[in-house]
Scaffold this active site. Sequence first.
Site, PDB file in Angstrom:
ATOM      1  N   ARG A 240      38.044  45.756  43.479  1.00 14.80           N
ATOM      2  CA  ARG A 240      36.662  45.757  42.858  1.00 14.80           C
ATOM      3  C   ARG A 240      35.462  45.826  44.086  1.00 14.80           C
ATOM      4  O   ARG A 240      35.766  45.209  45.165  1.00 14.80           O
ATOM      5  CB  ARG A 240      36.750  44.893  41.896  1.00 14.80           C
ATOM      6  CG  ARG A 240      37.212  45.516  40.887  1.00 14.80           C
ATOM      7  CD  ARG A 240      37.216  44.323  39.715  1.00 14.80           C
ATOM      8  NE  ARG A 240      38.398  43.566  39.608  1.00 14.80           N
ATOM      9  CZ  ARG A 240      38.610  42.765  38.661  1.00 14.80           C
ATOM     10  NH1 ARG A 240      38.366  42.879  37.563  1.00 14.80           N
ATOM     11  NH2 ARG A 240      39.835  41.877  38.786  1.00 14.80           N
TER      12      ARG A 240
ATOM     13  N   THR B 169      32.401  41.072  36.191  1.00 20.74           N
ATOM     14  CA  THR B 169      32.461  39.945  36.496  1.00 20.74           C
ATOM     15  C   THR B 169      32.934  39.507  37.873  1.00 20.74           C
ATOM     16  O   THR B 169      33.884  40.212  38.496  1.00 20.74           O
ATOM     17  CB  THR B 169      33.616  38.988  35.402  1.00 20.74           C
ATOM     18  OG1 THR B 169      33.027  39.468  34.210  1.00 20.74           O
ATOM     19  CG2 THR B 169      33.438  37.701  35.471  1.00 20.74           C
TER      20      THR B 169
ATOM     21  N   ASP C 169      56.538  39.489  30.904  1.00 18.90           N
ATOM     22  CA  ASP C 169      55.645  40.411  30.371  1.00 18.90           C
ATOM     23  C   ASP C 169      55.311  40.416  28.932  1.00 18.90           C
ATOM     24  O   ASP C 169      56.254  40.395  28.288  1.00 18.90           O
ATOM     25  CB  ASP C 169      56.508  41.940  30.788  1.00 18.90           C
ATOM     26  CG  ASP C 169      55.336  43.083  30.396  1.00 18.90           C
ATOM     27  OD1 ASP C 169      54.462  42.931  29.600  1.00 18.90           O
ATOM     28  OD2 ASP C 169      55.954  44.248  30.697  1.00 18.90           O
ATOM     29  N   VAL C 170      54.043  40.387  28.714  1.00 14.88           N
ATOM     30  CA  VAL C 170      53.654  40.297  27.173  1.00 14.88           C
ATOM     31  C   VAL C 170      54.340  41.260  26.209  1.00 14.88           C
ATOM     32  O   VAL C 170      54.538  41.150  25.147  1.00 14.88           O
ATOM     33  CB  VAL C 170      52.222  40.215  26.983  1.00 14.88           C
ATOM     34  CG1 VAL C 170      51.862  40.031  25.512  1.00 14.88           C
ATOM     35  CG2 VAL C 170      51.651  39.245  27.855  1.00 14.88           C
TER      36      VAL C 170
ATOM     37  N   TYR D  81      42.912  52.925  30.874  1.00 17.47           N
ATOM     38  CA  TYR D  81      42.191  51.476  30.684  1.00 17.47           C
ATOM     39  C   TYR D  81      41.560  51.794  29.739  1.00 17.47           C
ATOM     40  O   TYR D  81      41.633  50.902  28.687  1.00 17.47           O
ATOM     41  CB  TYR D  81      41.678  51.212  31.951  1.00 17.47           C
ATOM     42  CG  TYR D  81      40.954  49.902  31.778  1.00 17.47           C
ATOM     43  CD1 TYR D  81      41.734  48.733  32.017  1.00 17.47           C
ATOM     44  CD2 TYR D  81      39.562  49.682  31.931  1.00 17.47           C
ATOM     45  CE1 TYR D  81      41.082  47.348  32.023  1.00 17.47           C
ATOM     46  CE2 TYR D  81      38.917  48.510  31.906  1.00 17.47           C
ATOM     47  CZ  TYR D  81      39.634  47.285  32.046  1.00 17.47           C
ATOM     48  OH  TYR D  81      39.348  45.827  31.692  1.00 17.47           O
TER      49      TYR D  81
ATOM     50  N   GLY E 130      45.499  35.713  35.996  1.00 16.75           N
ATOM     51  CA  GLY E 130      44.674  36.495  36.336  1.00 16.75           C
ATOM     52  C   GLY E 130      43.466  35.931  36.679  1.00 16.75           C
ATOM     53  O   GLY E 130      43.338  34.623  36.740  1.00 16.75           O
ATOM     54  N   PHE E 131      42.459  36.624  37.193  1.00 20.57           N
ATOM     55  CA  PHE E 131      41.124  36.025  37.583  1.00 20.57           C
ATOM     56  C   PHE E 131      40.461  35.577  36.712  1.00 20.57           C
ATOM     57  O   PHE E 131      40.016  34.110  36.692  1.00 20.57           O
ATOM     58  CB  PHE E 131      40.270  37.508  38.248  1.00 20.57           C
ATOM     59  CG  PHE E 131      38.717  37.013  38.258  1.00 20.57           C
ATOM     60  CD1 PHE E 131      38.494  36.072  39.206  1.00 20.57           C
ATOM     61  CD2 PHE E 131      37.934  37.981  37.836  1.00 20.57           C
ATOM     62  CE1 PHE E 131      37.219  35.665  39.282  1.00 20.57           C
ATOM     63  CE2 PHE E 131      36.551  37.471  37.861  1.00 20.57           C
ATOM     64  CZ  PHE E 131      36.145  36.642  38.703  1.00 20.57           C
TER      65      PHE E 131
HETATM   66  N1  UDP Z   1      32.726  50.739  44.442  1.00 23.99           N
HETATM   67  C1  UDP Z   1      32.363  51.146  45.881  1.00 23.99           C
HETATM   68  N2  UDP Z   1      32.897  50.690  46.737  1.00 23.99           N
HETATM   69  C2  UDP Z   1      34.046  49.949  46.774  1.00 23.99           C
HETATM   70  C3  UDP Z   1      34.758  49.744  45.439  1.00 23.99           C
HETATM   71  C4  UDP Z   1      33.720  50.067  44.258  1.00 23.99           C
HETATM   72  O1  UDP Z   1      31.215  51.876  45.779  1.00 23.99           O
HETATM   73  O2  UDP Z   1      34.734  49.290  47.667  1.00 23.99           O
HETATM   74  C5  UDP Z   1      31.992  51.135  43.297  1.00 23.99           C
HETATM   75  C6  UDP Z   1      32.678  51.963  42.163  1.00 23.99           C
HETATM   76  O3  UDP Z   1      32.766  53.448  42.407  1.00 23.99           O
HETATM   77  C7  UDP Z   1      31.643  51.547  40.920  1.00 23.99           C
HETATM   78  C8  UDP Z   1      31.154  50.282  41.349  1.00 23.99           C
HETATM   79  O4  UDP Z   1      31.375  50.217  42.847  1.00 23.99           O
HETATM   80  O5  UDP Z   1      30.682  52.592  41.057  1.00 23.99           O
HETATM   81  C9  UDP Z   1      32.012  49.143  40.675  1.00 23.99           C
HETATM   82  O6  UDP Z   1      33.475  49.493  40.862  1.00 23.99           O
HETATM   83  P1  UDP Z   1      34.367  48.308  40.572  1.00 23.99           P
HETATM   84  O7  UDP Z   1      35.710  48.833  40.940  1.00 23.99           O
HETATM   85  O8  UDP Z   1      34.174  46.827  40.996  1.00 23.99           O
HETATM   86  O9  UDP Z   1      34.481  48.108  38.833  1.00 23.99           O
HETATM   87  P2  UDP Z   1      34.283  49.376  37.771  1.00 23.99           P
HETATM   88  O10 UDP Z   1      32.883  48.916  37.109  1.00 23.99           O
HETATM   89  O11 UDP Z   1      34.274  50.422  38.385  1.00 23.99           O
HETATM   90  O12 UDP Z   1      35.409  48.966  36.707  1.00 23.99           O
END
Ligand code: UDP
Length: 313
Positions: A186, A175, A56-57, A145, A10-11
Site C-alpha cells: 500500500r 487506514t 482459514d475462516v 475485492y 492482520g493490520f
Molecule cells: N500507489 C502509488 N504508489 C505505490 C502504491 C500505491 O502511487 O507504491 C497509489 C495507488 O495507485 C492508489 C493510491 O496510491 O491510487 C492508494 O493505493 P493503496 O494501494 O494504498 O490503496 P487503495 O486505495 O488503492 O486500496
Amino acid sequence: MRILVTGGAGFLGSHLCAAILARGDEVVAIDNFATSDYSAIKRLSHNDRFHFVEADVCTAPPVTGRFDAIAHLACPASPDEYLRLPLETLAIGSHGSEFVLRLAELNRCRVLLASTSEIYGDPLVRPQREDYWGNVNPIGPRSVYDESKRYAEALFTAHRRALGTNTAIVRIFNTYGPGLRPNDGRVVSNFIAQALNGEPLTVYGDGQQTRSFCYVTDLVGGLLRMLHSIEPGPVNLGNPNEITVLELAETIRLLTGSDVPLDFRPAPQDDPTTRRPDISKAAALLGWTPEVPLAEGLERTIAWQRSLSAVPA
Ligand code: UDP
C-alpha cells in the site's frame, strides 16, 4: 466480554485485539497468516485473555465457548495482495461471512462486517455518502475485492432481514499506522520504506488521484463504537482529509528528511481517481470523528518502520 476477531493477526485486526485486551475483555483471534504474520500478535500472546486459532475462516474452524460479539475483519486488503489471492479474497467474503453469521446466530450476538470504501469503486460523487451505490467494474481485476465485500454486505443484510441477525456494517477507508507491513504494497508503507531506503518513491499514474488517510487507533475507536451500538449501518469510517498521492509523497519526503526522486509508473487498472468519506453518519450515530492529524500519524508510522530496520536480522 468475549469477542471473536477474524483476521486477528492482520493490520487492523491486531490493533483491535490489543484495544479489546487493554479494556479488560477476552479475545479469540482467528487468522491463517495469508497476508499477516505472527509478529503482529507476539506482544498479545502473553496475555491470558488472548486466544489464537490458526485457521482459514472459510473452513469453518471449530471455535468453542460463547461469544458476546464477532468482528469479521479477515480479508486481504492491499491491492497487491488481493490480486495475488483472487479466489481466496472472494471466498472470505462469501464462505467466511456465512461462517461468522451462523456463529452469531448460534450465540445470538452482534456481528460486524469490515466492509470497504471500494464498495464505491471509482466514485462519480465526492465525498462518498453511504447512500451512494458505487461505480464498480464487476469483471476488472479489483472486482475480486470489491464484489467480495459487496456480496458480504448483501449477505449480512439478508441475514438481518430474514433471520433478525444483529448485523453491523462499516465501510473502512484507507487506514495507516504502525503495524502496516512495509512490504504490504500500500502507498503509505511503500513510500515510507522507499524514503528510508533512499529509493525513488513509486507513484502510480500521474499522482493526481486522491485518498483520505485515517490513523489506525482512530479507526479502531470507530470499530468498537459500532460493535457496541445497535446501528445496522452501513457507516463510513475514515478521515475526510483528502490529499493527492503526490501530496502524500511530498509529505513523506519532508517528514523522513529524504530528497529521493519520484518514479512514475503506469496506473493500475480501475484505480479509483478520488476517495473521500462523508462521515456525518458516524458522527451523528456513533459520536465518532478521527482525531490524529496526518503529519502526526505519519511521524509515528515512520518511527515504527525505522525501528523495524534497526532490529538485527
Ligand atoms: N500507489 C502509488 N504508489 C505505490 C502504491 C500505491 O502511487 O507504491 C497509489 C495507488 O495507485 C492508489 C493510491 O496510491 O491510487 C492508494 O493505493 P493503496 O494501494 O494504498 O490503496 P487503495 O486505495 O488503492 O486500496
